[in-house]
Enzyme design. Structure first.
Site, short mmCIF file in Angstrom:
data_model
loop_
_atom_site.label_atom_id
_atom_site.label_comp_id
_atom_site.label_asym_id
_atom_site.label_seq_id
_atom_site.Cartn_x
_atom_site.Cartn_y
_atom_site.Cartn_z
CG HIS A 370 13.43 27.74 -21.09
ND1 HIS A 370 13.11 26.48 -21.47
CD2 HIS A 370 12.24 28.17 -20.39
CE1 HIS A 370 11.83 26.15 -21.07
NE2 HIS A 370 11.58 27.13 -20.66
CB ALA A 371 10.33 30.64 -24.44
CG HIS A 400 3.62 29.44 -22.95
ND1 HIS A 400 2.74 28.61 -22.15
CD2 HIS A 400 4.51 29.83 -22.17
CE1 HIS A 400 3.06 28.78 -21.01
NE2 HIS A 400 4.17 29.30 -20.91
CD GLU A 401 7.49 32.47 -23.02
OE1 GLU A 401 7.07 33.27 -21.94
OE2 GLU A 401 7.57 31.29 -22.77
CG HIS A 404 3.67 34.21 -19.35
ND1 HIS A 404 3.08 33.66 -18.14
CD2 HIS A 404 4.51 33.12 -19.75
CE1 HIS A 404 3.46 32.34 -18.06
NE2 HIS A 404 4.53 32.05 -19.02
CD GLU A 428 3.97 29.23 -16.72
OE1 GLU A 428 3.99 29.18 -18.16
OE2 GLU A 428 4.75 29.89 -16.13
CG HIS A 529 11.50 24.71 -15.86
ND1 HIS A 529 11.41 24.14 -17.20
CD2 HIS A 529 10.31 25.63 -16.07
CE1 HIS A 529 10.80 24.74 -18.04
NE2 HIS A 529 10.00 25.78 -17.26
CE1 TYR A 539 5.65 26.60 -17.71
CE2 TYR A 539 6.99 25.21 -15.98
CZ TYR A 539 6.76 26.47 -16.88
OH TYR A 539 7.50 27.33 -16.82
O1 X8Z Z 1 8.98 26.76 -19.77
C1 X8Z Z 1 7.89 26.72 -20.49
C2 X8Z Z 1 7.61 28.16 -21.05
C3 X8Z Z 1 8.17 29.42 -20.19
S1 X8Z Z 1 7.11 29.63 -19.07
C4 X8Z Z 1 8.47 28.18 -22.49
N1 X8Z Z 1 7.26 25.79 -20.85
C5 X8Z Z 1 7.06 24.53 -19.98
C6 X8Z Z 1 8.56 23.94 -20.56
O2 X8Z Z 1 9.11 24.41 -21.70
O3 X8Z Z 1 9.04 22.96 -20.10
C7 X8Z Z 1 5.79 25.65 -21.54
C8 X8Z Z 1 5.45 24.41 -21.50
C9 X8Z Z 1 6.22 23.74 -20.39
ZN ZN Z 2 5.26 30.30 -19.40
#
Ligand code: X8Z
Ligand code: ZN
Length: 630
Positions: A370-371, A400-401, A404, A428, A529, A539
């Site tokens: 997960h990024a 996106h990253e 941050h 975010e 998450h 988000y």
């Molecule tokens: O978790 C993330 C990022 C890291 S903060 C990759 N996002 C959420 C997800 O993947 O569920 C970005 C969009 C929503």
């Molecule tokens: Zn993020």
């Protein structure tokens, strides 16, 4: 990293990286000197026994806490980084043990901080830092050392279970597939049963998390109560410069603004899916089966954009195909992202970023794919951790990253308690706001699109593709924490975890489980998450804020014309405006930061609605006579 699970501060910040406990950085300073012992965090030690505390004591206290946290959070981020890039029992235990120390420190420091509650004449910074300290950890721990250790171990285990999750076929006898491989199937297959198998396969990794999750809820609630919150969810909702009840209303107000747009999209997409899979499988007036939308959680639908493309025969918008045919590797994709930020006059990423990041999935070990984005030392030790594939989706995630990391790099000189976003939604939204400037003309300029779509048909195709990512996400962004808030408050009991998850998915997203589920399942746990304990409302806020930021940046760039045509690429005035907000970190309440960028003091969905005006009108025409809703 800062945005991750239980989060420490970094987490909060951006999920970029760490979640559990606290923060993100560390320091290049000496070292163990001030290493605070968990039993004796130095807090407000100085005064002789009963002398009343003063505003000067508060200043001294917060300054010391900032210094000590910087060291502790650095150690924590280091352990989290090692764990996330090499999941083993050893690295899990190691991270858990540092997390335990941080928890112990926070327990002590927050208790000490409470002594300043009635002190008169606190300066604004001291008062703000005392507040931030209290809400800094999304996983507050009980004061009991045994319970703290148990909580830290559970948190590490849960994230590990997610990171290592694999599905090995219906009887467990096939080749094992990880989330990346299963996600590819979700994105590309158009066969109902193949999709169902991948969906069910991934959702089979989470039932073992359930008892751990239940216990995590109990323990962290105990920790939250000890520091004066009703429960951990109330603590999460207290990070928005307004009372937690007001924030709940605020989230619903924003949802009310965008729901009509989502409903129009849902109606149209469902009708197209019915054509693809049959009305028996996708009936009008009913929720859509959750495995048909191109994504494991049906959170973003852009992977099925080709199924819903309004007009055939228009220039291709398929950026993935170009990335692949031009044999882009991961580093080149990240360089492209960096190039956008530097075109705005922002600085280049430090050399260490390129040396220390994880760009691709290592072949020889388990990692959390997960990024995330990190500042390990809270001192400009920027990194990303990704398993980059040559796709448009990952190109977007890179931006996106990097958003941050650019936040980190502009606020790392602040005290660590201020090294976070104005609120977590801001963190975010930065990279995402930049991706709104990745227009077809920009893509053509960098060679990733052959032809810029023209005319009404080209525009509607393009807007549909954008909406499948941005608009489709909105209800999911909201519901994950609607579920956790209920779970954490005890209004939803373990016996109803799964049923309540699906009730919310149906209510907000209008999707349903593709097969019957039961309380043996733990489907929320199949979303990163949840086991990683990263709050998710950020988000939802970010999807709205990014358009608000984009509109303001476009104004700063002197853009005239419709919002969806604007790109700030190369515009230094927009860059300056962005930088002014980034530099504030969390030093001011978020309305001040919002004002610095946009001149507005309220989060507002009117920019996303403005952006999608052409598509909205088109959808409404298409949906005439349809049985919309569910
Ligand atoms: O978790 C993330 C990022 C890291 S903060 C990759 N996002 C959420 C997800 O993947 O569920 C970005 C969009 C929503
Ligand atoms: Zn993020």
């Amino acid at each position: 990293m800062k945005h991750t699970p239980f989060v420490p501060r970094f987490l909060r910040a951006a999920l970029a990286a760490v979640p559990l406990l606290a923060a993100s950085s560390g320091c290049a300073t000496s070292a163990p000197a001030a290493n605070p012992s968990p039993e004796a965090p130095s807090a407000a030690a100085p005064k002789a026994a009963q002398a009343p505390l003063t505003a000067a004591d508060a200043r001294q206290f917060t300054s010391r806490v900032n210094d000590e946290l910087k060291q502790l959070w650095t150690r924590q981020a280091t352990a989290e980084w090692i764990k996330a890039t090499y999941i083993t029992d050893d690295t899990e235990r190691n991270a858990a043990s540092v997390n335990e120390e941080v928890m112990a420190y926070l327990n002590r420091a927050i208790t000490e901080a409470a002594r300043f509650k009635d002190v008169q004449g606190l300066d604004a910074d001291s008062a703000r830092m005392l507040h931030l300290l209290r809400v800094t950890s999304p996983l507050p721990a009980p004061n009991s050392p045994d319970k703290r250790a148990e909580l830290a171990a559970i948190a590490a285990k849960l994230e590990g279970l997610y990171g290592k999750g694999k599905y090995c076929g219906p009887e467990g006898k096939g080749a094992c597939k990880d989330l990346g491989e299963l996600s590819d199937i979700m994105a590309k297959s158009r066969d109902y049963n193949t999709l169902l198998d991948a969906w069910m396969g991934w959702h089979s990794i989470s039932p073992p998390m359930r008892p751990l999750y239940e216990r995590m809820v109990e323990l962290s609630n105990e920790g939250a109560r000890e520091i004066g919150f009703q429960d951990t969810g109330a603590l999460w909702r207290s990070g928005y410069d307004m009372p937690p009840e007001a924030f709940e209303k605020e989230a619903q107000r924003l949802w009310g603004q965008v729901k009509p747009l989502y409903d129009d999209l849902h109606c149209y997409v469902r009708a197209r899916l019915a054509k693809q899979y049959g009305e028996d499988k996708v009936p009008a007036g009913k929720p859509i089966p959750a495995h048909l939308l191109g994504n494991m959680w049906a959170q973003e639908w852009n992977n099925i954009s080709n199924l819903v493309e309004p007009y055939q025969g228009q220039p291709s918008l398929d950026v993935s195909a170009e990335i692949q045919s031009q044999k882009y590797d991961a580093v080149r994709m990240v360089k492209l992202g960096e190039g956008f930020f530097t075109s705005l006059g922002l600085k280049a990423l430090p050399e260490t970023f390129w040396q220390r990041s994880q760009f691709t999935k290592p072949r020889d070990r388990e990692v959390v794919c997960h990024a995330s984005a990190w500042d390990i030392t809270y001192d400009n030790d920027l990194r990303v951790k990704m398993c980059i594939k040559p796709t448009e989706e990952d190109l977007v995630t890179i931006h996106h990253e990097l958003g941050h990391d650019y936040y980190y790099t502009y606020y790392y000189k602040l005290p660590v308690l201020y090294q976070q976003g104005a609120n977590d939604g801001f963190h975010e939204a930065i990279g995402d706001a930049i991706t709104l400037s990745i227009t077809p003309s920009y893509l053509k300029q960098v060679g990733l699109l052959k032809k810029v779509p023209e005319g009404d048909k080209g525009l509607i195709n393009l807007q549909m593709k954008d909406a499948m990512e941005k608009v489709a996400f909105l209800p999911f962004g909201l519901l994950v924490d609607q579920w956790r808030w209920e779970v954490l408050s005890g209004r939803v009991k373990p016996a109803d975890y799964n049923a309540s998850w699906w009730a919310l998915r149906e209510k907000y997203q209008g999707v349903r489980a593709p097969v019957e589920r039961s309380e043996k399942d733990f489907d929320a746990g199949a979303k990163y998450h949840v086991p990683a304990n990263v709050p998710y409302t950020r988000y939802f806020l970010a999807r709205i804020l990014q358009f608000q930021f984009h509109r303001a940046l476009c104004q700063a760039a002197g853009h005239k014309g419709p919002l969806h045509e604007c790109s700030i690429y190369g515009n230094k005035d927009a860059g300056k405006r962005l930088q002014a907000m980034l530099e504030l970190g969390a030093s001011k309440p978020w309305p001040d930061a919002l004002e610095a960028l946009t001149g507005e003091r309220q989060m507002d969905a009117s920019a996303i609605l403005e952006y999608f005006t052409p598509l909205r009108a088109w959808l409404q025409t298409q949906n005439k006579g349809q049985k919309c809703g569910w």
